[in-house]
Design an enzyme around this catalytic site. Structure first.
Site, PDB file in Angstrom:
ATOM      1  N   HIS A 125      -3.924  11.476   0.607  1.00 39.84           N
ATOM      2  CA  HIS A 125      -3.577  10.024   0.696  1.00 39.84           C
ATOM      3  C   HIS A 125      -4.612   9.224   1.408  1.00 39.84           C
ATOM      4  O   HIS A 125      -4.589   9.099   2.482  1.00 39.84           O
ATOM      5  CB  HIS A 125      -1.988   9.878   1.337  1.00 39.84           C
ATOM      6  CG  HIS A 125      -1.486   8.441   1.074  1.00 39.84           C
ATOM      7  ND1 HIS A 125      -0.435   8.425   0.280  1.00 39.84           N
ATOM      8  CD2 HIS A 125      -1.837   7.297   1.450  1.00 39.84           C
ATOM      9  CE1 HIS A 125       0.069   7.161   0.453  1.00 39.84           C
ATOM     10  NE2 HIS A 125      -0.907   6.478   0.995  1.00 39.84           N
ATOM     11  N   HIS A 129      -7.080   5.724   0.709  1.00 37.86           N
ATOM     12  CA  HIS A 129      -7.519   4.503  -0.304  1.00 37.86           C
ATOM     13  C   HIS A 129      -8.950   4.310  -0.126  1.00 37.86           C
ATOM     14  O   HIS A 129      -9.265   4.114   0.988  1.00 37.86           O
ATOM     15  CB  HIS A 129      -6.543   3.169   0.026  1.00 37.86           C
ATOM     16  CG  HIS A 129      -5.288   3.341  -0.014  1.00 37.86           C
ATOM     17  ND1 HIS A 129      -4.412   3.089  -1.107  1.00 37.86           N
ATOM     18  CD2 HIS A 129      -4.310   3.910   0.802  1.00 37.86           C
ATOM     19  CE1 HIS A 129      -3.292   3.203  -1.127  1.00 37.86           C
ATOM     20  NE2 HIS A 129      -3.003   3.650   0.105  1.00 37.86           N
ATOM     21  N   HIS A 176       3.750   5.274  -3.740  1.00 36.95           N
ATOM     22  CA  HIS A 176       4.406   4.971  -2.498  1.00 36.95           C
ATOM     23  C   HIS A 176       5.784   4.316  -2.499  1.00 36.95           C
ATOM     24  O   HIS A 176       6.033   3.578  -3.258  1.00 36.95           O
ATOM     25  CB  HIS A 176       3.480   3.488  -2.127  1.00 36.95           C
ATOM     26  CG  HIS A 176       1.889   3.824  -1.540  1.00 36.95           C
ATOM     27  ND1 HIS A 176       1.101   4.395  -2.376  1.00 36.95           N
ATOM     28  CD2 HIS A 176       1.402   3.757  -0.446  1.00 36.95           C
ATOM     29  CE1 HIS A 176       0.087   4.383  -1.793  1.00 36.95           C
ATOM     30  NE2 HIS A 176       0.123   4.127  -0.462  1.00 36.95           N
ATOM     31  N   GLU A 193       8.378   3.434   2.585  1.00 38.44           N
ATOM     32  CA  GLU A 193       7.542   2.741   3.490  1.00 38.44           C
ATOM     33  C   GLU A 193       8.307   1.509   4.011  1.00 38.44           C
ATOM     34  O   GLU A 193       8.878   1.435   4.916  1.00 38.44           O
ATOM     35  CB  GLU A 193       5.967   2.855   3.246  1.00 38.44           C
ATOM     36  CG  GLU A 193       5.097   2.453   4.086  1.00 38.44           C
ATOM     37  CD  GLU A 193       3.871   1.938   3.716  1.00 38.44           C
ATOM     38  OE1 GLU A 193       3.529   1.420   2.632  1.00 38.44           O
ATOM     39  OE2 GLU A 193       2.879   1.714   4.364  1.00 38.44           O
ATOM     40  N   ASP A 252      -4.316   7.230   5.099  1.00 29.77           N
ATOM     41  CA  ASP A 252      -4.229   5.961   4.648  1.00 29.77           C
ATOM     42  C   ASP A 252      -5.275   5.156   4.453  1.00 29.77           C
ATOM     43  O   ASP A 252      -6.068   5.104   3.411  1.00 29.77           O
ATOM     44  CB  ASP A 252      -2.877   5.645   5.190  1.00 29.77           C
ATOM     45  CG  ASP A 252      -1.975   4.304   4.146  1.00 29.77           C
ATOM     46  OD1 ASP A 252      -2.155   4.701   2.868  1.00 29.77           O
ATOM     47  OD2 ASP A 252      -1.309   4.068   4.660  1.00 29.77           O
ATOM     48  N   ASP A 253      -5.656   4.574   5.445  1.00 31.81           N
ATOM     49  CA  ASP A 253      -6.602   3.406   5.557  1.00 31.81           C
ATOM     50  C   ASP A 253      -7.311   3.457   7.100  1.00 31.81           C
ATOM     51  O   ASP A 253      -7.037   2.566   7.912  1.00 31.81           O
ATOM     52  CB  ASP A 253      -6.257   2.024   5.348  1.00 31.81           C
ATOM     53  CG  ASP A 253      -5.452   2.075   4.003  1.00 31.81           C
ATOM     54  OD1 ASP A 253      -5.993   2.129   3.067  1.00 31.81           O
ATOM     55  OD2 ASP A 253      -4.270   2.026   4.079  1.00 31.81           O
TER      56      ASP A 253
HETATM   57  N1  ADE Z   1      -2.648  -0.026   0.131  1.00 33.11           N
HETATM   58  C1  ADE Z   1      -3.449   0.571   0.948  1.00 33.11           C
HETATM   59  N2  ADE Z   1      -2.646   0.942   2.126  1.00 33.11           N
HETATM   60  C2  ADE Z   1      -1.273   0.847   1.647  1.00 33.11           C
HETATM   61  C3  ADE Z   1      -0.082   1.168   2.296  1.00 33.11           C
HETATM   62  N3  ADE Z   1       0.066   1.773   3.537  1.00 33.11           N
HETATM   63  N4  ADE Z   1       0.957   0.767   1.595  1.00 33.11           N
HETATM   64  C4  ADE Z   1       0.920   0.493   0.462  1.00 33.11           C
HETATM   65  N5  ADE Z   1      -0.431   0.020  -0.001  1.00 33.11           N
HETATM   66  C5  ADE Z   1      -1.396   0.234   0.418  1.00 33.11           C
HETATM   67 ZN    ZN Z   2      -1.372   4.437   0.892  1.00 32.00          ZN
END
Ligand code: ADE
Ligand code: ZN
Length: 326
Positions: free
Chosen positions: A8, A10, A188, A191, A269-270
């Site tokens: 996971h 992006h 997703h 969350e 994630d990011d």
């Molecule tokens: N796009 C990038 N990170 C995200 C996240 N944590 N939740 C939803 N969309 C995303």
């Molecule tokens: Zn994500």
């Protein structure tokens, strides 16, 4: 270093801030409200994070930009010991949903992934993701791009973005298209919305994996269902903490979900947005829950089992995950 499988991530969200700044400088594009005084990404809450993410992404305009970005990201993955990454790619950012343009972006990203595999021995596969807050019609376009380019490298379809907008069922058509194209499915959910959103992703989108999914912990019957059905959660603890979903590592539900038999995996994630790396995630979880190398190895095995790649690739990953002294 523990070999790692990350499911996971992006692609734009993995762009280091200095990468985005350099590209903006080259383009003479001014980015407002994206960086703090130290040059790191800045955001105040999830909605603002999505806006900052999209502003940073606006400097990525050409297939060549994505080629550069993919190389930069995979070099870091390799340095973290990641042997396999499934990375979310968005036709909405890569060509505005146009299939011809998407093919050009995809070709550039794949070429960079091939270079990275040869150079750093780290593998990548792509998951097309639609963006929930752009609505079901735009998602259908993304699904068409995914279905038309599905193969042994473009292996999945998912949905990200503002989870509090619409319902999973609104996107059932897009997911049906992707399923018909034999793509692996993830969404997703759980969350920013509660357990019902995870149930809806399972019932209406028929996904085998859930991105985050951690708020399932609020509903014991759902936790039992996840465990019984072998649903895999792509858990990103540092992301959840940085965005304020949980106050601290020791309050994060990943250990409770794991203890209840849910198949959890770990991702970032990011990572530059959340000032994390996959190694840092492991360190914090080891501190918070006493997890040792054996636990991390087993979570990585779960990730390899749940990866959307072909079985020969999966077998190779499982071999690489075996302890060296066996
Ligand atoms: N796009 C990038 N990170 C995200 C996240 N944590 N939740 C939803 N969309 C995303
Ligand atoms: Zn994500």
């Amino acid at each position: 270093m523990i070999p790692k499988v990350e499911l996971h991530l992006h692609l734009e969200g993995a762009a280091p801030p200095e990468f985005i700044r350099r590209l903006a400088d080259e383009r003479r594009q001014r980015l407002v409200g994206v960086f703090d005084e130290d040059g790191a990404y800045r955001f105040t809450d999830f909605a603002n994070f999505l806006a900052v993410y999209e502003a940073a992404t606006s400097v990525l305009r050409t297939p060549a930009d994505y080629h550069r970005l993919t190389l930069a990201v995979l070099e870091r993955q390799a340095a973290e010991g990641v042997i396999y990454s499934e990375i979310f790619l968005s036709p909405d950012f890569c060509g505005g949903g146009d299939l011809g343009a998407w093919r050009d972006f995809l070709a550039a990203i794949r070429e960079a992934a091939t270079i990275a595999e040869d150079r750093w021995d780290t593998r990548m596969r792509g998951i097309v993701t639609c963006i929930r807050h752009l609505g079901p019609d735009v998602a259908r376009r993304a699904a068409l791009c995914a279905a038309e380019t599905a193969d042994d490298w473009l292996v999945g379809f998912g949905i990200a973005g503002e989870e509090r907008r619409g319902t999973p069922g609104d996107f059932a058509y897009a997911f049906d298209m992707a399923r018909e194209a034999k793509l692996g499915l993830t969404a997703h959910a759980g969350e920013w919305a509660g357990p019902d959103s995870v149930r809806a992703a399972l019932d209406d989108l028929r996904v085998s994996r859930v991105g985050h999914g951690v708020r399932a912990i609020e509903d014991p019957a759902l936790v039992d269902r996840l465990a019984e059905d072998g649903v895999v959660l792509e858990v990103c603890p540092g992301s959840n903490i940085a965005l304020g979903l949980y106050p601290s590592w020791d309050r994060h539900p990943v250990a409770r979900l794991h203890d209840k038999g849910v198949r959890v995996t770990l991702s970032t994630d990011d990572p530059p947005f959340f000032r994390t790396t996959i190694s840092r995630e492991y360190d914090r979880l080891a501190e918070a829950f006493g997890w040792d190398a054996a636990v991390f190895r087993s979570l990585n095995r779960t990730a390899a089992e749940a990866a959307f790649c072909d079985d020969a690739t999966r077998a190779a990953l499982l071999k690489l995950l075996e302890p060296e002294d066996d």
